[in-house]
Design a protein around this motif. Structure first.
Motif, PDB file in Angstrom:
ATOM      1  N   ARG A 160       1.961   3.107   2.309  1.00  0.00           N
ATOM      2  CA  ARG A 160       1.789   4.065   3.407  1.00  0.00           C
ATOM      3  C   ARG A 160       2.979   4.022   4.361  1.00  0.00           C
ATOM      4  O   ARG A 160       3.630   3.001   4.513  1.00  0.00           O
ATOM      5  CB  ARG A 160       0.514   3.765   4.196  1.00  0.00           C
ATOM      6  CG  ARG A 160      -0.752   4.032   3.415  1.00  0.00           C
ATOM      7  CD  ARG A 160      -1.981   3.789   4.253  1.00  0.00           C
ATOM      8  NE  ARG A 160      -2.025   2.395   4.674  1.00  0.00           N
ATOM      9  CZ  ARG A 160      -2.889   1.925   5.573  1.00  0.00           C
ATOM     10  NH1 ARG A 160      -3.767   2.715   6.142  1.00  0.00           N
ATOM     11  NH2 ARG A 160      -2.883   0.646   5.904  1.00  0.00           N
ATOM     12  N   ASP A 194       0.794  -1.222   0.000  1.00  0.00           N
ATOM     13  CA  ASP A 194       0.000   0.000   0.000  1.00  0.00           C
ATOM     14  C   ASP A 194       0.829   1.276   0.000  1.00  0.00           C
ATOM     15  O   ASP A 194       0.307   2.350  -0.250  1.00  0.00           O
ATOM     16  CB  ASP A 194      -1.026  -0.002   1.126  1.00  0.00           C
ATOM     17  CG  ASP A 194      -0.422   0.140   2.515  1.00  0.00           C
ATOM     18  OD1 ASP A 194       0.801   0.335   2.641  1.00  0.00           O
ATOM     19  OD2 ASP A 194      -1.192   0.057   3.476  1.00  0.00           O
ATOM     20  N   GLU A 235      -1.764   8.783   4.977  1.00  0.00           N
ATOM     21  CA  GLU A 235      -2.503   8.476   3.757  1.00  0.00           C
ATOM     22  C   GLU A 235      -2.032   9.302   2.567  1.00  0.00           C
ATOM     23  O   GLU A 235      -2.465   9.081   1.458  1.00  0.00           O
ATOM     24  CB  GLU A 235      -3.999   8.728   3.987  1.00  0.00           C
ATOM     25  CG  GLU A 235      -4.556   8.143   5.273  1.00  0.00           C
ATOM     26  CD  GLU A 235      -4.604   6.630   5.278  1.00  0.00           C
ATOM     27  OE1 GLU A 235      -4.572   6.016   4.197  1.00  0.00           O
ATOM     28  OE2 GLU A 235      -4.677   6.061   6.372  1.00  0.00           O
TER      29      GLU A 235
END
Length: 165
Positions: free
Chosen positions: A64, A62, A152
């Motif tokens: 992040r 992801d 994020e």
């Protein structure tokens, strides 16, 4: 007449266990209030200036970046570890990077508080909201196992605080 500022209520989520690898410091909130001895700014400066997010093997997909709070001595007044890092798909490989530290996020119930704005003030403001939330809601008990910030994107964070439901 004074304006009342309202914030979104935290959401409750169930998080499966996962691992984060990066670099760590041990600190306490009272030390972070004193710029002469605060450690978190230096931790994040080192994380980005040394490109730790690129050094770690088998990074999670992801992308992040995480700030993980763990190894609590007691509660928000005691010492704790903070790890700046990324999720790792194969946690055992983190030990292959000199200086890397791995922390395992506990599975369980978390309240998620979101913040947006300029760094680092928006993170500080979000933590202030969290402390006020728990002071105003004594029936909600923090777990003090693992908590984490998930970044994020630029200027956006979701802070996950472990709770006992």
């Amino acid at each position: 007449m004074t304006a009342t500022i309202t914030f979104p209520a935290p959401t409750s989520v169930q998080i499966p266990a996962f691992s984060v690898a990066g670099i760590s410091v041990r600190t306490r909130n009272s030390e972070e209030m004193n710029p002469a001895i605060a450690r978190l700014g230096g931790l994040w400066n080192r994380f980005f200036s040394q490109s730790w997010e690129r050094q770690l093997p088998s990074r999670g997909d992801d992308g992040r970046i995480f700030g993980v709070y763990s190894a609590y001595e007691s509660n928000e007044h005691g010492a704790f570890d903070v790890t700046a890092g990324v999720a790792v798909a194969e946690p055992h490989l983190a030990q292959a990077v000199p200086g890397a530290h791995r922390v395992d996020i506990e599975a369980g119930d978390y309240l998620v508080f979101t913040g947006e704005g300029d760094m680092p003030q928006m993170v500080i403001d979000t933590w202030m909201r969290i402390w006020h939330y728990f002071a105003d809601n004594p029936q909600v008990q923090r777990r003090f196992g693992t908590d984490f910030e998930a970044y994020e994107g630029p200027g956006k964070v979701s802070i996950h605080v472990g709770v006992v439901l």
